[in-house]
Design an enzyme around this catalytic site. Structure first.
Site, PDB file in Angstrom:
ATOM      1  N   HIS A   1       0.696  -1.304   0.169  1.00  0.00           N
ATOM      2  CA  HIS A   1       0.065   0.281   0.114  1.00  0.00           C
ATOM      3  C   HIS A   1       0.899   1.444   0.059  1.00  0.00           C
ATOM      4  CE1 HIS A   1      -2.799   2.914   2.472  1.00  0.00           C
ATOM      5  NE2 HIS A   1      -3.497   2.542   1.295  1.00  0.00           N
ATOM      6  N   ARG A   2       0.879   2.086  -1.041  1.00  0.00           N
ATOM      7  CA  ARG A   2       1.820   3.235  -1.271  1.00  0.00           C
ATOM      8  C   ARG A   2       3.162   2.727  -1.336  1.00  0.00           C
ATOM      9  NH1 ARG A   2      -1.594   7.338   2.512  1.00  0.00           N
ATOM     10  NH2 ARG A   2      -3.851   6.340   2.271  1.00  0.00           N
TER      11      ARG A   2
ATOM     12  N   GLU B   1       0.751  -0.841  -4.876  1.00  0.00           N
ATOM     13  CA  GLU B   1      -0.542  -0.021  -4.943  1.00  0.00           C
ATOM     14  C   GLU B   1       0.064   1.500  -4.992  1.00  0.00           C
ATOM     15  OE1 GLU B   1      -3.977   2.048  -3.225  1.00  0.00           O
ATOM     16  OE2 GLU B   1      -1.992   2.306  -2.806  1.00  0.00           O
TER      17      GLU B   1
ATOM     18  N   ASP C   1      -1.876   5.758  -5.682  1.00  0.00           N
ATOM     19  CA  ASP C   1      -2.745   6.443  -5.936  1.00  0.00           C
ATOM     20  C   ASP C   1      -2.523   7.534  -7.331  1.00  0.00           C
ATOM     21  OD1 ASP C   1      -4.508   5.555  -3.686  1.00  0.00           O
ATOM     22  OD2 ASP C   1      -2.792   6.256  -2.848  1.00  0.00           O
TER      23      ASP C   1
ATOM     24  N   HIS D   1      -1.193  10.369  -2.970  1.00  0.00           N
ATOM     25  CA  HIS D   1      -2.443  10.099  -2.145  1.00  0.00           C
ATOM     26  C   HIS D   1      -3.268  11.184  -1.835  1.00  0.00           C
ATOM     27  CE1 HIS D   1      -5.026   9.035   1.090  1.00  0.00           C
ATOM     28  NE2 HIS D   1      -5.273   7.932   0.366  1.00  0.00           N
TER      29      HIS D   1
ATOM     30  N   GLU E   1      -5.142   3.155  -8.253  1.00  0.00           N
ATOM     31  CA  GLU E   1      -6.242   3.853  -8.052  1.00  0.00           C
ATOM     32  C   GLU E   1      -6.546   5.111  -8.662  1.00  0.00           C
ATOM     33  OE1 GLU E   1      -7.088   4.403  -3.762  1.00  0.00           O
ATOM     34  OE2 GLU E   1      -8.886   5.570  -4.156  1.00  0.00           O
TER      35      GLU E   1
ATOM     36  N   GLN F   1      -8.173   0.504  -9.750  1.00  0.00           N
ATOM     37  CA  GLN F   1      -9.140   0.419  -8.590  1.00  0.00           C
ATOM     38  C   GLN F   1      -9.803   1.724  -8.589  1.00  0.00           C
ATOM     39  OE1 GLN F   1      -7.318   0.524  -4.766  1.00  0.00           O
ATOM     40  NE2 GLN F   1      -5.307   0.959  -5.613  1.00  0.00           N
TER      41      GLN F   1
HETATM   42  O1  G3P Z   1      -6.791   1.619  -2.598  1.00  0.00           O
HETATM   43  C1  G3P Z   1      -6.925   0.975  -1.542  1.00  0.00           C
HETATM   44  C2  G3P Z   1      -7.001   1.846  -0.433  1.00  0.00           C
HETATM   45  O2  G3P Z   1      -5.530   2.256  -0.599  1.00  0.00           O
HETATM   46  C3  G3P Z   1      -8.186   2.685  -0.266  1.00  0.00           C
HETATM   47  O3  G3P Z   1      -7.576   3.777   0.531  1.00  0.00           O
HETATM   48  O4  G3P Z   1      -7.250   6.189   1.145  1.00  0.00           O
HETATM   49  O5  G3P Z   1      -5.381   4.463   1.140  1.00  0.00           O
HETATM   50  O6  G3P Z   1      -6.354   5.239  -0.856  1.00  0.00           O
HETATM   51  P1  G3P Z   1      -6.475   4.897   0.584  1.00  0.00           P
HETATM   52 CA    CA Z   2      -5.409   3.742  -2.576  1.00  0.00          CA
END
Ligand code: G3P
Ligand code: CA
Length: 311
Positions: free
Chosen positions: A45-46, A72, A74, A87, A154, A186
């Site tokens: 995540h990130r 992952e 954004d 993000h 995302e 996503q």
């Molecule tokens: O993309 C899955 C999760 O990352 C969604 O929440 O706010 O961390 O982008 P966020």
């Molecule tokens: Ca995300």
């Protein structure tokens, strides 16, 4: 239309025998990617953002070194139309600047330091090399890891990022990321996913959802985007409606200490062809519990912790 036939077949117990072996050998990279979604996915995540400043090359280098399934990120768009990896809507929290990211050109954003905040907030993990980290473009990330990684991208805040879907799909196609089975897109916004699908209907999509207690009746969970009812009311048709365009669901699992999904939610989604990826799970005991519940993948800032459990 992007479907997930292999996952459905597996869920229904149809996936066995010699014919299957032959079929696997003939798979395209894109089919292989969808097949791989049948297995548990470790999603950084990130990047490895528990260890290095989120969304920076250092965080992605670490996650890639650990051999995660997906990086992952954004995606957002700059004032001059460049796709960047970031993000928040504003640059304040993770840089030395102030203001909305879309108000700046790439050149202006490149002048920011997106690493020092992490060193200041995490003395135990601070690293002098993080200082001065520049905002990444999607092109730069793709140039660095190419087809040696998979990317879980995302479309962040689509209303604030007009033109994002077009610019994103163009970048994916320029780097041949779709047919090579390298990317999932996503979004919380169904409309954004459908726009991506209209631009290139081979791109596998993940519908993000977020469950929380209704303001009118706190005992009842509702879904933020309106794409499904709350988990207590969701039925096969609701999941099938998502499976019409998406290859999976990404969901939260907890809201202010209250669990919002259970093993039945995951089972029912799977039976309707949708793997369930849960965000954002950072503690080993929670990772274990969600794996026991049947989660098909976890987004985590600590992929090292998750990889220890998966191996
Ligand atoms: O993309 C899955 C999760 O990352 C969604 O929440 O706010 O961390 O982008 P966020
Ligand atoms: Ca995300």
């Amino acid at each position: 239309m992007q479907r997930h036939p292999l996952f459905t077949a597996m869920s229904l117990g149809l996936f066995a025998g010699a014919a299957t072996t032959t079929a696997l050998a003939d798979m395209s990279p894109l089919e292989q990617q969808l097949k791989d979604l049948e297995s548990f996915q470790v999603i950084a995540h990130r990047g490895a953002s528990g260890h290095a400043p989120e969304s920076t090359m250092a965080a992605y280098e670490l996650a890639h070194e650990w051999n995660v399934d997906y990086l992952e990120l954004d995606a957002q768009i700059t004032a001059d139309g460049e796709v960047v990896v970031f993000h928040d809507d504003a640059i304040d929290r993770t840089s030395n600047g102030e203001g909305k990211i879309n108000d700046f050109t790439l050149e202006e954003l490149k002048a920011l330091d997106t690493g020092t905040w992490f060193n200041e907030a995490n003395a135990d993990k601070a690293d002098a090399d993080f200082a001065g980290a520049q905002i990444l473009t999607l092109d730069e990330l793709f140039e660095r890891f190419g087809h040696n990684a998979r990317y879980y991208i995302e479309t962040k805040s689509p209303q604030l990022n007009p033109g994002l879907e077009e610019a994103l799909v163009k970048t994916l196609e320029e780097h041949d990321m779709v047919e090579s089975g390298r990317v999932l897109v996503q979004s919380f916004e169904q409309e954004s996913l459908l726009k991506v699908q209209e631009l290139n209907d081979d791109i596998p999509l993940i519908q993000l959802v977020w469950y929380y207690p209704s303001e009118e009746d706190e005992s009842r969970l509702v879904e933020w985007t309106g794409v499904t009812p709350g988990p207590a009311e969701i039925n096969d048709e609701d999941f099938q409606a998502v499976a019409e365009y998406a290859s999976g669901i990404g969901t939260n699992y907890i809201y202010e200490g209250q669990e919002v999904i259970d093993a039945n939610f995951i089972r029912q989604a799977n039976e309707n062809g949708l793997p369930v990826h849960v965000y954002t799970v950072n503690e080993a005991d929670e990772m274990e519990r969600l794996m026991e519940m049947g989660a098909n993948g976890l987004f985590t800032n600590y992929p090292d912790r998750l990889l220890k459990l998966v191996e």
